[in-house]
Motif scaffolding. Structure first.
Motif, short mmCIF file in Angstrom:
data_model
loop_
_atom_site.label_atom_id
_atom_site.label_comp_id
_atom_site.label_asym_id
_atom_site.label_seq_id
_atom_site.Cartn_x
_atom_site.Cartn_y
_atom_site.Cartn_z
N SER A 80 30.60 32.45 37.82
CA SER A 80 30.45 32.52 39.27
C SER A 80 31.01 31.29 39.98
N LYS A 81 31.71 31.51 41.06
CA LYS A 81 32.23 30.41 41.89
C LYS A 81 31.10 29.80 42.73
N LYS A 82 29.97 30.52 42.85
CA LYS A 82 28.83 30.04 43.64
C LYS A 82 27.66 29.65 42.72
N PHE A 83 27.95 29.32 41.46
CA PHE A 83 26.91 29.01 40.49
C PHE A 83 25.89 28.03 41.05
N PRO A 84 24.62 28.25 40.88
CA PRO A 84 23.93 29.16 39.98
C PRO A 84 23.74 30.57 40.54
N LEU A 85 24.20 30.82 41.77
CA LEU A 85 24.05 32.16 42.32
C LEU A 85 25.16 33.08 41.80
N CYS A 86 24.86 34.36 41.65
CA CYS A 86 25.82 35.34 41.15
C CYS A 86 26.77 35.76 42.27
N ASP A 87 28.07 35.84 41.92
CA ASP A 87 29.05 36.36 42.89
C ASP A 87 29.75 37.61 42.35
N GLY A 88 29.23 38.17 41.25
CA GLY A 88 29.81 39.38 40.67
C GLY A 88 30.90 39.11 39.64
N SER A 89 31.14 37.84 39.29
CA SER A 89 32.18 37.50 38.32
C SER A 89 31.94 38.11 36.95
N HIS A 90 30.71 38.48 36.65
CA HIS A 90 30.40 39.07 35.35
C HIS A 90 31.12 40.40 35.14
N THR A 91 31.45 41.09 36.22
CA THR A 91 32.15 42.38 36.10
C THR A 91 33.51 42.17 35.42
N LYS A 92 34.28 41.20 35.89
CA LYS A 92 35.59 40.91 35.29
C LYS A 92 35.41 40.40 33.87
N HIS A 93 34.43 39.52 33.67
CA HIS A 93 34.14 38.99 32.33
C HIS A 93 33.83 40.14 31.36
N ASN A 94 33.00 41.07 31.77
CA ASN A 94 32.62 42.20 30.92
C ASN A 94 33.82 43.08 30.57
N GLU A 95 34.71 43.31 31.54
CA GLU A 95 35.91 44.12 31.29
C GLU A 95 36.83 43.45 30.29
N GLU A 96 36.99 42.12 30.40
CA GLU A 96 37.90 41.37 29.53
C GLU A 96 37.37 41.22 28.12
N THR A 97 36.05 41.09 27.97
CA THR A 97 35.48 40.76 26.67
C THR A 97 34.69 41.89 26.03
N GLY A 98 34.37 42.95 26.78
CA GLY A 98 33.53 44.01 26.23
C GLY A 98 32.06 43.63 26.23
N ASP A 99 31.72 42.55 26.92
CA ASP A 99 30.34 42.08 27.00
C ASP A 99 29.57 42.97 27.98
N ASN A 100 28.28 42.76 28.12
CA ASN A 100 27.47 43.53 29.06
C ASN A 100 26.53 42.66 29.88
N VAL A 101 26.92 41.42 30.11
CA VAL A 101 26.07 40.48 30.83
C VAL A 101 26.00 40.84 32.31
N GLY A 102 24.86 40.58 32.91
CA GLY A 102 24.66 40.80 34.34
C GLY A 102 23.79 39.68 34.89
N PRO A 103 23.49 39.71 36.17
CA PRO A 103 22.72 38.62 36.78
C PRO A 103 21.23 38.72 36.49
N LEU A 104 20.55 37.62 36.72
CA LEU A 104 19.09 37.60 36.74
C LEU A 104 18.70 37.83 38.19
N VAL A 105 18.01 38.91 38.47
CA VAL A 105 17.63 39.24 39.85
C VAL A 105 16.13 39.00 40.01
N LEU A 106 15.78 38.16 41.01
CA LEU A 106 14.40 37.90 41.34
C LEU A 106 14.12 38.48 42.71
N LYS A 107 12.99 39.23 42.83
CA LYS A 107 12.65 39.79 44.14
C LYS A 107 11.14 39.76 44.31
N ARG A 108 10.74 39.69 45.56
CA ARG A 108 9.32 39.72 45.87
C ARG A 108 8.83 41.16 45.76
N LYS A 109 7.57 41.32 45.47
CA LYS A 109 6.98 42.66 45.46
C LYS A 109 7.15 43.32 46.80
#
Length: 132
Positions: A100-129
């Protein structure tokens, strides 16, 4: 089983007995073309066994892309980000692919990483109830 036993005990020993192996290194220069052709299967088999053995024990090159963190806070011995839980808001996504260019926040860069490497990583999402 008798055929295999005969092959190992008789045929192979006859083959080795009939190989034109000279007594010295100079003797190799005196071998005829036919004698070299007789030696060829043996030399080829020994060469193949040596090659396979060397390849099995040879150190494998480490790919350059083994590091997870390629460029974020490389001057630090360990990257640590602290966030006050009160500052999170209703929902926040944190990067886990380190691209991510906005690290530690996710900017969706994992999508390109997953396509290039076959990985399946995604963001850690925290939300209030109750938040969407």
């Amino acid at each position: 089983m008798e055929v295999l036993s005969h092959f190992v005990r008789v045929s192979i020993s006859e083959y080795f007995r009939n190989l034109p192996v000279p007594d010295s290194f100079v003797g190799f220069a005196r071998l005829t073309g036919t004698e070299w052709l007789t030696l060829l299967p043996f030399v080829g088999t020994v060469s193949l066994l040596i090659y396979v053995t060397i390849q099995a024990f040879k150190a494998k090159p480490v790919p350059e892309d083994t590091k997870v963190n390629r460029k974020i806070q490389k001057e630090s011995s360990k990257v640590v980000n602290m966030v006050d839980i009160e500052d999170l808001g209703d929902k926040v996504s944190y990067c886990r692919c380190w691209r991510s260019k906005k690290f530690p926040l996710c900017d969706g860069s994992h999508t390109k990483h997953n396509e290039e490497t076959g990985d399946n990583v995604g963001p850690l999402v925290l939300k209030r109830k109750g938040a969407a």
